[in-house]
Enzyme design. Structure first.
Site, PDB file in Angstrom:
ATOM      1  N   ASP A  75       0.831  -1.217   0.000  1.00  0.00           N
ATOM      2  CA  ASP A  75       0.000   0.000   0.000  1.00  0.00           C
ATOM      3  C   ASP A  75       0.858   1.257   0.000  1.00  0.00           C
ATOM      4  OD1 ASP A  75       0.809  -0.607   2.681  1.00  0.00           O
ATOM      5  OD2 ASP A  75      -0.715   0.782   3.447  1.00  0.00           O
ATOM      6  N   GLU A 129       0.065  -1.172   5.557  1.00  0.00           N
ATOM      7  CA  GLU A 129       1.074  -0.779   6.544  1.00  0.00           C
ATOM      8  C   GLU A 129       0.923   0.679   6.937  1.00  0.00           C
ATOM      9  OE1 GLU A 129       4.832   0.890   8.062  1.00  0.00           O
ATOM     10  OE2 GLU A 129       3.834   1.422   6.196  1.00  0.00           O
TER      11      GLU A 129
HETATM   12 ZN   LIG Z   1       6.701   2.173   4.171  1.00  0.00          ZN
END
Ligand SMILES: [Zn+2]
Length: 357
Positions: A75, A129
């Site tokens: 992401d 994340e």
């Molecule tokens: Zn990162």
């Protein structure tokens, strides 16, 4: 969608970085990129591939004595007029170029092109994340498939500008509260001013001497700071409460209990509530694969000051470090970019480390 991760693209870490950047994958929208990565990995005969939600895991099972993880999040933060990618000379611009599609490209390139690594390798491409921990692909795997994370050593391919950033510092947030008694400001001697009482909290912070701690040759620099202050009722009322929000970044030789005890000692005599706590991670450079990795990089490691997913691996007993081509100072910036030479050099370093002896 035609999968843009063709064999020619997969063979070139620079082209692969660009192709990955140009698959939009802002947090919680990783399905398309996970589909592309999964399709590529399932076609590789020397890998066993599994998927959980939008996290894809592929591993070799060569019966090696040691297993290492190469991990990267799929992401990105939201775009900021900086997508899709653009090229300017030796620089690739765009959201995710540094943090961390260039690191993801390392792992995917090696997964496809290195059939006989000297360790067994688990390649992890995980979701979410950049947002709250409960969405993080590693958090989800630790619950659902902890065996996918089993290893002797892990490299997180976060941006470090081509050097090794080892371990990470812990974080503790707390609120220090002072109390008093309300009164009309015209007759303030009937009250007790809680904002004035917070002056002593701030004085202790100003006088605080933060430690610098060296562990395995990596320096960690602590910090104890007020990051917010709130108090006051109205323009004519002596305030009866003041909250000072405190943020403590601590070296990995303290555990969360020791960090809390230290902060309580600093603010002895005040009410203190811990609002958040995340342990750090020791550098963990003793594991043989870690030592060989440092030799392949050929430059001294430094301590990681921020909190990263390295700490999640450390909590599972897997020593881990950060190594990636991007400049960490550019992550999440509008002019985020990566140097093509850093991509080529980093890919060569990882190949040197993992190629059969
Ligand atoms: Zn990162």
């Amino acid at each position: 969608m035609q999968n843009p991760l063709t064999p020619e693209v997969l063979a070139d870490p620079v082209a692969l970085t660009r192709a990955l950047v140009d698959i939009e994958s802002v947090s919680l929208n990783e399905k398309a990129i996970a589909d592309c990565v999964e399709e590529v990995l399932r076609a590789v005969p020397h890998l066993t591939t599994h998927r959980y939600a939008n996290t894809v895991m592929a591993r070799t099972d060569l019966g090696r004595a040691q297993r290492v993880v190469l991990a990267g999040h799929l992401d990105t933060v939201p775009h900021n007029d900086n997508w899709p990618s653009t090229m300017r000379g030796d620089l690739m611009y765009g959201c995710g170029t540094s943090d961390m599609k260039s690191g993801v490209a390392f792992a995917l390139h090696l997964a496809v092109t290195l059939p006989d690594p000297r360790y067994d390798v688990t390649y992890l491409f995980y979701e979410a994340e950049e947002i709250e921990s409960r969405y993080n692909g590693l958090t989800l795997l630790a619950d659902a498939h902890p065996d996918w994370l089993t290893a002797d050593f892990a490299v997180l391919l976060e941006p470090t500008y081509g050097i090794v950033e080892a371990g990470c510092q812990g974080v503790l947030r707390a609120t220090v509260t002072t109390t008093g008694a309300r009164a009309h400001a015209a007759r303030s001697w009937h009250g007790v001013n809680a904002v004035h009482a917070a002056g002593e909290v701030l004085r202790r912070l100003t006088a605080y001497e933060a430690r610098r701690v060296t562990i395995d040759g990596c320096e960690y620099r602590e910090g104890l700071n007020a990051v917010g202050i709130h108090g006051g009722v109205a323009g004519n009322v002596i305030p009866d409460r003041c909250d000072v929000e405190v943020n403590f970044r601590y070296a990995p030789d303290r555990d969360p209990a020791a960090a809390e005890a230290h902060v309580r000692e600093v603010f002895a005599g005040f009410d203190l509530v811990v609002t958040d706590s995340a342990p750090g991670a020791a550098p963990g450079l003793d594991a043989p694969p870690a030592r060989e990795f440092l030799a392949a990089v050929g430059a001294a490691p430094i301590g990681k000051l921020g909190w990263t997913d390295v700490a999640r691996f450390a909590a599972m007993g897997v020593p881990a470090l950060n190594f990636g081509p991007g400049d960490p100072n550019l992550a999440h910036h509008r002019d985020e970019h990566v140097e093509l030479t850093k991509i080529r050099d980093g890919a060569a370093t990882l190949h040197r480390w993992l190629a059969p002896a």
